[in-house]
Design a protein around this motif. Sequence first.
Motif, mmCIF file in Angstrom:
data_model
loop_
_atom_site.group_PDB
_atom_site.id
_atom_site.type_symbol
_atom_site.label_atom_id
_atom_site.label_comp_id
_atom_site.label_asym_id
_atom_site.label_seq_id
_atom_site.Cartn_x
_atom_site.Cartn_y
_atom_site.Cartn_z
ATOM 1 N N GLU A 156 0.843 -1.207 0.000
ATOM 2 C CA GLU A 156 0.000 0.000 0.000
ATOM 3 C C GLU A 156 0.873 1.250 0.000
ATOM 4 O O GLU A 156 0.578 2.241 -0.688
ATOM 5 C CB GLU A 156 -0.918 0.007 1.220
ATOM 6 C CG GLU A 156 -1.962 -1.097 1.247
ATOM 7 C CD GLU A 156 -3.108 -0.856 0.267
ATOM 8 O OE1 GLU A 156 -3.075 0.159 -0.474
ATOM 9 O OE2 GLU A 156 -4.036 -1.671 0.252
ATOM 10 N N LEU A 157 1.967 1.199 0.754
ATOM 11 C CA LEU A 157 2.877 2.335 0.801
ATOM 12 C C LEU A 157 3.518 2.579 -0.562
ATOM 13 O O LEU A 157 3.688 3.725 -0.981
ATOM 14 C CB LEU A 157 3.955 2.089 1.858
ATOM 15 C CG LEU A 157 5.024 3.172 1.991
ATOM 16 C CD1 LEU A 157 4.410 4.506 2.402
ATOM 17 C CD2 LEU A 157 6.092 2.734 2.991
ATOM 18 N N LEU A 158 3.877 1.509 -1.247
ATOM 19 C CA LEU A 158 4.465 1.639 -2.578
ATOM 20 C C LEU A 158 3.526 2.409 -3.497
ATOM 21 O O LEU A 158 3.943 3.335 -4.211
ATOM 22 C CB LEU A 158 4.765 0.260 -3.157
ATOM 23 C CG LEU A 158 5.291 0.227 -4.597
ATOM 24 C CD1 LEU A 158 6.561 1.041 -4.735
ATOM 25 C CD2 LEU A 158 5.515 -1.217 -5.040
ATOM 26 N N ASN A 159 2.254 2.060 -3.475
ATOM 27 C CA ASN A 159 1.275 2.769 -4.318
ATOM 28 C C ASN A 159 1.168 4.241 -3.926
ATOM 29 O O ASN A 159 1.082 5.120 -4.791
ATOM 30 C CB ASN A 159 -0.099 2.101 -4.195
ATOM 31 C CG ASN A 159 -0.148 0.742 -4.872
ATOM 32 O OD1 ASN A 159 0.561 0.504 -5.841
ATOM 33 N ND2 ASN A 159 -0.984 -0.147 -4.357
ATOM 34 N N GLU A 160 1.159 4.496 -2.616
ATOM 35 C CA GLU A 160 1.054 5.879 -2.151
ATOM 36 C C GLU A 160 2.259 6.704 -2.606
ATOM 37 O O GLU A 160 2.118 7.844 -3.052
ATOM 38 C CB GLU A 160 0.954 5.910 -0.617
ATOM 39 C CG GLU A 160 -0.305 5.301 -0.033
ATOM 40 C CD GLU A 160 -1.548 6.101 -0.354
ATOM 41 O OE1 GLU A 160 -1.447 7.341 -0.486
ATOM 42 O OE2 GLU A 160 -2.629 5.488 -0.481
ATOM 43 N N LEU A 161 3.438 6.128 -2.507
ATOM 44 C CA LEU A 161 4.661 6.851 -2.875
ATOM 45 C C LEU A 161 4.742 7.097 -4.379
ATOM 46 O O LEU A 161 5.162 8.169 -4.828
ATOM 47 C CB LEU A 161 5.887 6.069 -2.406
ATOM 48 C CG LEU A 161 6.096 5.995 -0.889
ATOM 49 C CD1 LEU A 161 7.215 5.014 -0.555
ATOM 50 C CD2 LEU A 161 6.411 7.367 -0.315
ATOM 51 N N LEU A 211 8.764 -7.424 -8.419
ATOM 52 C CA LEU A 211 7.416 -6.909 -8.183
ATOM 53 C C LEU A 211 6.578 -7.049 -9.452
ATOM 54 O O LEU A 211 7.104 -6.945 -10.565
ATOM 55 C CB LEU A 211 7.475 -5.438 -7.774
ATOM 56 C CG LEU A 211 8.129 -5.129 -6.422
ATOM 57 C CD1 LEU A 211 8.197 -3.622 -6.215
ATOM 58 C CD2 LEU A 211 7.362 -5.778 -5.281
ATOM 59 N N PRO A 212 5.278 -7.253 -9.306
ATOM 60 C CA PRO A 212 4.414 -7.442 -10.484
ATOM 61 C C PRO A 212 3.979 -6.137 -11.132
ATOM 62 O O PRO A 212 3.002 -6.118 -11.876
ATOM 63 C CB PRO A 212 3.214 -8.189 -9.891
ATOM 64 C CG PRO A 212 3.116 -7.671 -8.494
ATOM 65 C CD PRO A 212 4.541 -7.459 -8.040
ATOM 66 N N ILE A 213 4.663 -5.048 -10.832
ATOM 67 C CA ILE A 213 4.293 -3.760 -11.414
ATOM 68 C C ILE A 213 5.532 -3.058 -11.956
ATOM 69 O O ILE A 213 6.654 -3.372 -11.567
ATOM 70 C CB ILE A 213 3.595 -2.841 -10.390
ATOM 71 C CG1 ILE A 213 4.582 -2.464 -9.262
ATOM 72 C CG2 ILE A 213 2.353 -3.491 -9.815
ATOM 73 C CD1 ILE A 213 4.048 -1.395 -8.336
ATOM 74 N N SER A 214 5.307 -2.129 -12.851
ATOM 75 C CA SER A 214 6.390 -1.283 -13.352
ATOM 76 C C SER A 214 5.894 0.159 -13.323
ATOM 77 O O SER A 214 4.692 0.423 -13.447
ATOM 78 C CB SER A 214 6.790 -1.683 -14.770
ATOM 79 O OG SER A 214 5.697 -1.549 -15.658
ATOM 80 N N ASN A 271 13.267 -1.572 -8.821
ATOM 81 C CA ASN A 271 13.122 -2.757 -7.983
ATOM 82 C C ASN A 271 14.408 -3.588 -8.024
ATOM 83 O O ASN A 271 14.793 -4.104 -9.063
ATOM 84 C CB ASN A 271 11.931 -3.589 -8.469
ATOM 85 C CG ASN A 271 11.694 -4.847 -7.651
ATOM 86 O OD1 ASN A 271 11.162 -5.830 -8.154
ATOM 87 N ND2 ASN A 271 12.071 -4.843 -6.377
ATOM 88 N N HIS A 272 15.075 -3.686 -6.877
ATOM 89 C CA HIS A 272 16.278 -4.510 -6.766
ATOM 90 C C HIS A 272 15.903 -5.853 -6.148
ATOM 91 O O HIS A 272 15.328 -5.890 -5.049
ATOM 92 C CB HIS A 272 17.335 -3.832 -5.892
ATOM 93 C CG HIS A 272 17.870 -2.560 -6.471
ATOM 94 N ND1 HIS A 272 18.669 -2.527 -7.590
ATOM 95 C CD2 HIS A 272 17.727 -1.260 -6.065
ATOM 96 C CE1 HIS A 272 19.003 -1.280 -7.861
ATOM 97 N NE2 HIS A 272 18.434 -0.489 -6.961
ATOM 98 N N ILE A 273 16.211 -6.923 -6.826
ATOM 99 C CA ILE A 273 15.956 -8.265 -6.297
ATOM 100 C C ILE A 273 17.225 -8.713 -5.588
ATOM 101 O O ILE A 273 18.290 -8.815 -6.211
ATOM 102 C CB ILE A 273 15.581 -9.235 -7.425
ATOM 103 C CG1 ILE A 273 14.354 -8.698 -8.184
ATOM 104 C CG2 ILE A 273 15.286 -10.618 -6.859
ATOM 105 C CD1 ILE A 273 14.082 -9.413 -9.475
#
Length: 214
Positions: free
Chosen positions: A17-22, A39-42, A48-50
């Motif tokens: 949720e925080l990722l979306n907010e940021l 992550l399933p988003i771009s 995104n570092h794995i």
Amino acid sequence: MTKTAIILGATGLVGSELLNELLNSSHYTHVVTLTRRALPISHSKLTNHIIDFEKLAQCGELFKGDVLFSCLGTTQKQAGSISAQRKVDFDYQFIAAQLAVSNGIKHYCLVSSSGANAQSRSPYLKMKGQLEQQIKLLAFERISIFQPSLLLGQREQFRVAEKIGSIILPIIAWLPFLKRYRPITGKQVAKKMLMVSTEQQIKLSYFVLDDLFE
């Protein structure tokens, strides 16, 4: 003005949720996540570092930014043992905090737990309290600690106890003396974290139960 946020635990309930907010916030131009899997988003603002968290201490170069949001957490059942849970809930987070402060990150935001206490008989609340103690010894300019009660929201893994609690607690929390302990959604906590990271200037601040609903 460019501002970079780093998230640990971006696949969890609060972290996602925080990722979306940021990503949707004009206050941040770059969001860095450190995860075990992609992550399933771009997004144009997202990097995104794995990483292998067992080698987290070797990833110091990734901790460059303005704010570190630490949202990592697991359960004893998921981890397999208390010692394995502690590795996630204490060790990884403290290593990350040390790397962040050594790289000049000024603000640290931690998702802890209601009842966190280094002297607690509960292994979970004890490790949460111990982490808070150790974090406060680090030379961040600002430290913000969030202590939510039961977290509601869609998790990747089903948790029976939390499902039961999510049904019962909202009902009993209507009692006046229990209202402040009512469950809170991951989104509510994430919104509060974003607000604090952009508006709060206090060196050390705690946000407990009712504070998170503001």
